[in-house]
Design a protein around this motif. Structure first.
Motif, PDB file in Angstrom:
ATOM      1  N   THR A  15       0.922  -1.158   0.009  1.00 38.26           N
ATOM      2  CA  THR A  15       0.036  -0.095  -0.019  1.00 38.26           C
ATOM      3  C   THR A  15       0.819   1.358   0.025  1.00 38.26           C
ATOM      4  OG1 THR A  15      -0.123   0.062   2.387  1.00 38.26           O
ATOM      5  CG2 THR A  15      -1.770  -1.416   1.427  1.00 38.26           C
ATOM      6  N   LEU A  39      -1.925   3.598  -1.468  1.00 38.84           N
ATOM      7  CA  LEU A  39      -2.952   4.296  -0.902  1.00 38.84           C
ATOM      8  C   LEU A  39      -2.712   5.845  -0.568  1.00 38.84           C
ATOM      9  CD1 LEU A  39      -4.573   1.687   1.563  1.00 38.84           C
ATOM     10  CD2 LEU A  39      -5.525   2.328  -0.483  1.00 38.84           C
ATOM     11  N   SER A 169      -6.664   3.326  -5.951  1.00 39.20           N
ATOM     12  CA  SER A 169      -6.082   1.883  -5.561  1.00 39.20           C
ATOM     13  C   SER A 169      -6.897   1.602  -4.537  1.00 39.20           C
ATOM     14  CB  SER A 169      -4.710   2.357  -4.853  1.00 39.20           C
ATOM     15  OG  SER A 169      -3.802   2.794  -5.568  1.00 39.20           O
ATOM     16  N   ILE A 173      -8.123  -2.492  -4.298  1.00 37.71           N
ATOM     17  CA  ILE A 173      -8.072  -3.456  -3.233  1.00 37.71           C
ATOM     18  C   ILE A 173      -9.222  -4.189  -2.791  1.00 37.71           C
ATOM     19  CG2 ILE A 173      -7.387  -3.508  -0.625  1.00 37.71           C
ATOM     20  CD1 ILE A 173      -5.042  -1.047  -1.200  1.00 37.71           C
ATOM     21  N   ILE A 185      -2.151  -7.718   3.153  1.00 36.87           N
ATOM     22  CA  ILE A 185      -1.827  -6.241   2.855  1.00 36.87           C
ATOM     23  C   ILE A 185      -0.808  -5.773   3.820  1.00 36.87           C
ATOM     24  CG2 ILE A 185      -3.192  -4.235   2.871  1.00 36.87           C
ATOM     25  CD1 ILE A 185      -5.676  -5.877   2.338  1.00 36.87           C
ATOM     26  N   ALA A 192      -1.409   5.586   5.016  1.00 32.88           N
ATOM     27  CA  ALA A 192      -2.043   4.713   4.448  1.00 32.88           C
ATOM     28  C   ALA A 192      -2.984   3.978   5.123  1.00 32.88           C
ATOM     29  CB  ALA A 192      -1.002   3.728   3.889  1.00 32.88           C
ATOM     30  N   PHE A 196      -7.216   3.512   4.135  1.00 29.46           N
ATOM     31  CA  PHE A 196      -7.705   2.106   4.207  1.00 29.46           C
ATOM     32  C   PHE A 196      -8.820   2.086   5.050  1.00 29.46           C
ATOM     33  CE2 PHE A 196      -8.482  -2.217   5.246  1.00 29.46           C
ATOM     34  CZ  PHE A 196      -8.058  -2.869   4.148  1.00 29.46           C
TER      35      PHE A 196
END
Length: 252
Positions: A15, A39, A169, A173, A185, A192, A196
């Motif tokens: 990520t 990310l 992204s 994912i 991950i 990041a 997420f």
């Protein structure tokens, strides 16, 4: 019997921004399939005062860098104004081997690296001798305040890059987590983790995949977000995280 391919059948999602092939090649050697879905992305912050700040920077006793992104943005500014690293006859501190390597590749020698690649350890170990020393912390917009507030010498800040979310992204994912049977991950920064949590976790939750983290700061961010952490290396680098992940998978 030792499993030579502990990541066989595993899709390993990175990520963070791809800066080296080494961790991706290592995943392949261990039987896994690496994919890069950062990310976050970083962009240089350009200001009218950049040339003046570069000139001022030469008068400090220390420059402090905590990320490769800061090094890259600083290098871009040097190139834009036709300056060379040799213009900076001062000491340089770096958090992390990769950051130090980027500085050395640029032509700046590195005089101090903490034993653990983290800002909180840096402020404990960095204690240069001398009176009235001044340091310039070259940083991103999301950097914490520890380095600026906890050192014994005078520290000024210069924000040279911005960290922005990479929404595309996040969508990719989500698809992988929903479609693939075995997914890991890997997180390298709290930034990041934040993306997420905001963009991916509402669709996937924090279960059904393996989570790896570089560094106790990133680990803390994950746990505060409600996530488990299954793999974290003692040395805070992506290759070591991949090896730690492989060891955990090999025991299962």
């Amino acid at each position: 019997m030792v499993n030579k391919f502990p990541l066989s059948g595993e899709t390993v999602i990175f990520t963070s921004t791809k800066k080296s092939e080494e961790p991706f090649d290592l995943v392949k050697q261990l039987g896994g399939s690496p994919v890069s879905y950062p990310l976050i992305r970083t962009v240089e912050r350009i200001c009218e005062e950049d040339h003046e700040r570069l000139v001022q920077a030469q008068s400090y006793d220390w420059l402090i860098f905590t990320s490769q992104s800061a090094v890259a943005a600083f290098k871009q500014k040097l190139q834009r104004f036709g300056l060379e690293p040799t213009n900076f006859q001062l000491n340089v501190a770096a958090v992390g081997d990769k950051t130090a390597y980027a500085l050395e590749q640029m032509g700046l020698g590195v005089d101090f690296i903490p034993e653990v690649f983290s800002a909180d350890v840096f402020v404990q170990q960095f204690n240069p001798e001398g009176d009235s020393l001044r340091a310039l912390f070259i940083k991103g917009n999301l950097a914490g305040t520890l380095i600026s507030t906890e050192l014994s010498l005078t520290v000024d800040e210069w924000t040279v890059y911005e960290t922005l979310p990479e929404i595309t992204s996040a969508d990719q994912i989500i698809e992988i987590v929903k479609d693939q049977a075995s997914v890991s991950i890997l997180f390298a920064s709290p930034s990041a983790v934040t993306v997420f949590k905001e963009r991916v976790a509402p669709e996937t939750g924090w279960t059904g995949f393996t989570i790896g983290a570089i560094g106790h700061i990133t680990e803390r961010a994950l746990r505060e977000a409600g996530a488990p952490v299954h793999a974290m290396p003692e040395t805070y680098t992506l290759p070591e995280l991949v090896r730690t992940l492989a060891e955990s998978k090999g025991r299962n």
